[in-house]
Motif scaffolding. Sequence first.
Motif, short mmCIF file in Angstrom:
data_model
loop_
_atom_site.label_atom_id
_atom_site.label_comp_id
_atom_site.label_asym_id
_atom_site.label_seq_id
_atom_site.Cartn_x
_atom_site.Cartn_y
_atom_site.Cartn_z
N THR A 11 -23.97 32.18 67.72
CA THR A 11 -24.91 33.29 67.66
C THR A 11 -26.32 32.76 67.41
OG1 THR A 11 -23.19 34.67 66.69
CG2 THR A 11 -25.48 35.44 66.43
N ILE A 12 -27.28 33.29 68.14
CA ILE A 12 -28.69 32.96 67.89
C ILE A 12 -29.29 34.07 67.05
CG2 ILE A 12 -30.96 32.67 68.95
CD1 ILE A 12 -29.49 31.41 71.35
N THR A 13 -29.71 33.72 65.82
CA THR A 13 -30.26 34.72 64.91
C THR A 13 -31.76 34.88 65.16
OG1 THR A 13 -30.83 33.08 63.26
CG2 THR A 13 -28.60 34.00 63.14
N PRO A 14 -32.34 35.96 64.66
CA PRO A 14 -33.81 36.11 64.75
C PRO A 14 -34.53 34.93 64.09
CG PRO A 14 -32.81 38.19 64.11
CD PRO A 14 -31.70 37.18 64.10
N ALA A 15 -34.00 34.42 62.98
CA ALA A 15 -34.64 33.28 62.33
C ALA A 15 -34.63 32.06 63.25
CB ALA A 15 -33.94 32.97 61.01
N MET A 16 -33.53 31.82 63.93
CA MET A 16 -33.48 30.70 64.88
C MET A 16 -34.49 30.90 66.01
SD MET A 16 -29.38 30.17 65.29
CE MET A 16 -28.30 30.36 63.85
N GLN A 17 -34.60 32.14 66.48
CA GLN A 17 -35.58 32.42 67.53
C GLN A 17 -36.99 32.12 67.06
OE1 GLN A 17 -34.46 36.43 68.47
NE2 GLN A 17 -33.57 35.84 70.45
N VAL A 45 -31.36 35.92 52.56
CA VAL A 45 -31.34 37.26 53.19
C VAL A 45 -32.26 38.23 52.45
CG1 VAL A 45 -29.07 37.02 54.26
CG2 VAL A 45 -29.23 37.83 51.90
N ASN A 46 -32.46 38.00 51.16
CA ASN A 46 -33.34 38.89 50.39
C ASN A 46 -34.81 38.49 50.44
OD1 ASN A 46 -31.35 40.61 49.71
ND2 ASN A 46 -30.96 39.70 47.68
N HIS A 47 -35.12 37.39 51.14
CA HIS A 47 -36.52 37.02 51.32
C HIS A 47 -36.96 37.29 52.76
CE1 HIS A 47 -39.89 33.74 50.68
NE2 HIS A 47 -40.34 34.96 50.46
N LEU A 48 -35.98 37.43 53.64
CA LEU A 48 -36.30 37.76 55.04
C LEU A 48 -36.67 39.25 55.14
CD1 LEU A 48 -33.43 36.02 57.08
CD2 LEU A 48 -35.89 35.61 57.35
N PRO A 49 -37.50 39.59 56.12
CA PRO A 49 -37.73 41.01 56.35
C PRO A 49 -36.42 41.72 56.66
CG PRO A 49 -39.25 39.65 57.65
CD PRO A 49 -38.23 38.73 57.04
#
Lengths: 439, 439
Positions: A11-17, A45-49
């Motif tokens: 899976t490609i996550t938004p963070a990887m993108q 996960v709690n620091h990401l938007p």
Amino acid sequence: MTQLESARQRTITPAMQRVAERENVTSTFIRDQVGRGRVVIPANVNHLPPNGRLDPIGIGRPIRTKVNANLGASPVASSKEGELEKLEWAVRYGADAVMDLSTGGDLNEIRQHLLANATVPLGTVPIYEMIVNRPVEALTPAIILETIERHARQGVDFMTLHAGLLKEHLPLVAKRTAGIVSRGGSLLARWMTYHNRENPIYELFDDISAILRQYDVTYSLGDGLRPGCLADATDQAQMAELRTLGELVQRAREAGVQVMVEGPGHIPYHEIELNMLVQQELCDGAPFYVLGPVVADIFPGYDHITSAIGATAAAFHGAAFLCYVTPREHLGLPTRDDVRMGCVAHRIAAHAADIARGLPAIREHDDAMARARAALDWPRQFELAFDGETARGLRDGALPEEADYCGMCGRDWCAMRITRDLERERNEAAANQSVPPRE
Amino acid sequence: MTQLESARQRTITPAMQRVAERENVTSTFIRDQVGRGRVVIPANVNHLPPNGRLDPIGIGRPIRTKVNANLGASPVASSKEGELEKLEWAVRYGADAVMDLSTGGDLNEIRQHLLANATVPLGTVPIYEMIVNRPVEALTPAIILETIERHARQGVDFMTLHAGLLKEHLPLVAKRTAGIVSRGGSLLARWMTYHNRENPIYELFDDISAILRQYDVTYSLGDGLRPGCLADATDQAQMAELRTLGELVQRAREAGVQVMVEGPGHIPYHEIELNMLVQQELCDGAPFYVLGPVVADIFPGYDHITSAIGATAAAFHGAAFLCYVTPREHLGLPTRDDVRMGCVAHRIAAHAADIARGLPAIREHDDAMARARAALDWPRQFELAFDGETARGLRDGALPEEADYCGMCGRDWCAMRITRDLERERNEAAANQSVPPRE
């Protein structure tokens, strides 16, 4: 699911993108490197938007070298506002990540304040908080897990945990000149000696991994036995702990937790390459996060320079993440201006090493500067300078704003100008020769 | 007789004895290295006692790496007193030699004033004086020889002479991003282009050698085509000139004149080793005198750091003499404090490289510092620090004078203290166990 687990499931996550975009590579490349553990994305996960403001970065050899700045109040000096200002300066002057190493003031409040404001990953060393107002001997498994869980819940992106320092390593320290120079390492040594038991962080490793996995906190496996002087570099104590760290890398990955490994410290210049190769081998390519290393011991007041020298060699030969050292290292906590000097010095190290490693497009910025210099275009030089404000301030203030020379040689002695004029004359001469004769 | 000629006759001069003493090696070793041209002792007979105050140094790979600081007034800023103050600061902060690069003010007066006061070797670039108040096109052999002779008579110990820049090299410059960045190089390029003749310094080489031999001035063969940006590093122009410099090394030695060779400049970190090896090969081990090299182009205001990084690699891989770069490089002439920063940064580079090269006894100073740190002995740390005054100033001023901790961690968090206490407890426990039981 952590970034590591997502990557394993392809899976490609938004963070990887986002990391791929920053590094100008494909997101599949980042996904594959994260899946192999060669790149980590410290992104709680709690620091990401939408929970937080983190703009994620990747750390690892296949991509650009990153720089960390240590912040944090001590019992001697502490202020929430002061640390926030240092955070701003750190990011402005090139830090890709910061650590809150506070040991004084209201630790929870400072950490939450920094996390709420940090767009870069933030790391902590939870053992510091565990022993504020408590002798280290009183540390229990419950306190350890509770503190780590709270940091994770608050959004901390990576944690230094000295899990690799074992009881059996302690006798190796007796041979040293400077003993243990890691605060976390010395505290755990004290605990182990007092209780005559194994390192509790090591014993609780699976429980800790479960917490980190839940929030996708990245392990930064601490080197409690990093050498604190040239004489102790690459010694048995350092190498013994590194072997244990290599085992823990595998256990962290098996638990689905991203992991990087911390390294020295103080190393003579010629031993840096060896240190980087050994770490990459023992830790199976887990990103190496080095403190400096400083390459001489006799320059307190200038250790941002001794460190930038070692950091360049380290980043060239195998490190992925450089923890800055400021001019005040070995002397006191950095001021705002020390933060600037430390950040710039290690940004230089990272950039110089990335050029030397031949990373794509990394030198375009330098080549643009070279063209601006050749064109005697000063406004463009200040625009391209990493710190244009400082550069502008150092140029001779007596010069007219529009002067196309500097105070080093003055106008008529400028080699750039002479060369440019020569080139123009040569071109004009060539043009004249090629003009067809008049009819 | 020059030092080179004396060495060839197996004579040990007082200067060789002094160099041997400073380096803690035998005087026969120095004599042999001088005889082979691997070590030079820039010591003009008119700067040595009783004529002058020079305390001679040796420069070469078999001994410690040396640092040079550039001084000198420009048309934009000049003062005799200012340059003298910079000389004092340069020596205080680690310069082994200085160059007077004045291009403004009363050049003769400044030079004589510096020479009268300098206990370190002093170098010049005579072409600068040759074209003050004169267009470079008006330069004649008579002016060239007269100026060099006067500098030599005044006691100048080494001279940068761009003898290796040939007319045939000039077309190679057209391909460059930053052209010619050496003042001397650009002036000679202008002369050659204007007159369509060969470089007069090259053509007069034998006459110049005769003058230098008379006073035992050391050649510092200038690299007029040194790269001025990363994009131009290790290019055809640089290498073509270096081949000519290699030939001139042999001609200088045949004339009995000591000789070293100047080098870049701007080089990416990974090309430094190659550059050092090529020079040593082409120039038959003549000491390599490098300017930096800086390893990135986008950090004006911090080029003492980009340079110290390159200088460490250079000194590790083959350079013998490091010309400093100050924070004001590319921007203006250094102030007194820039001189300090430039000197310390390159003293760090020299020291770190000498440790890495394994020179005898070089690390004792660092090991003593490590012991002072482990003992929390702050007065001793400041005594051992290269710049104890600056280090003392950076330590938290709020601390009591006798405090045996610093402001980084405060008293209770000090890893050094915890380790020391642990060690003491361990020793006490061992001592108690070894006490024989009471009767």
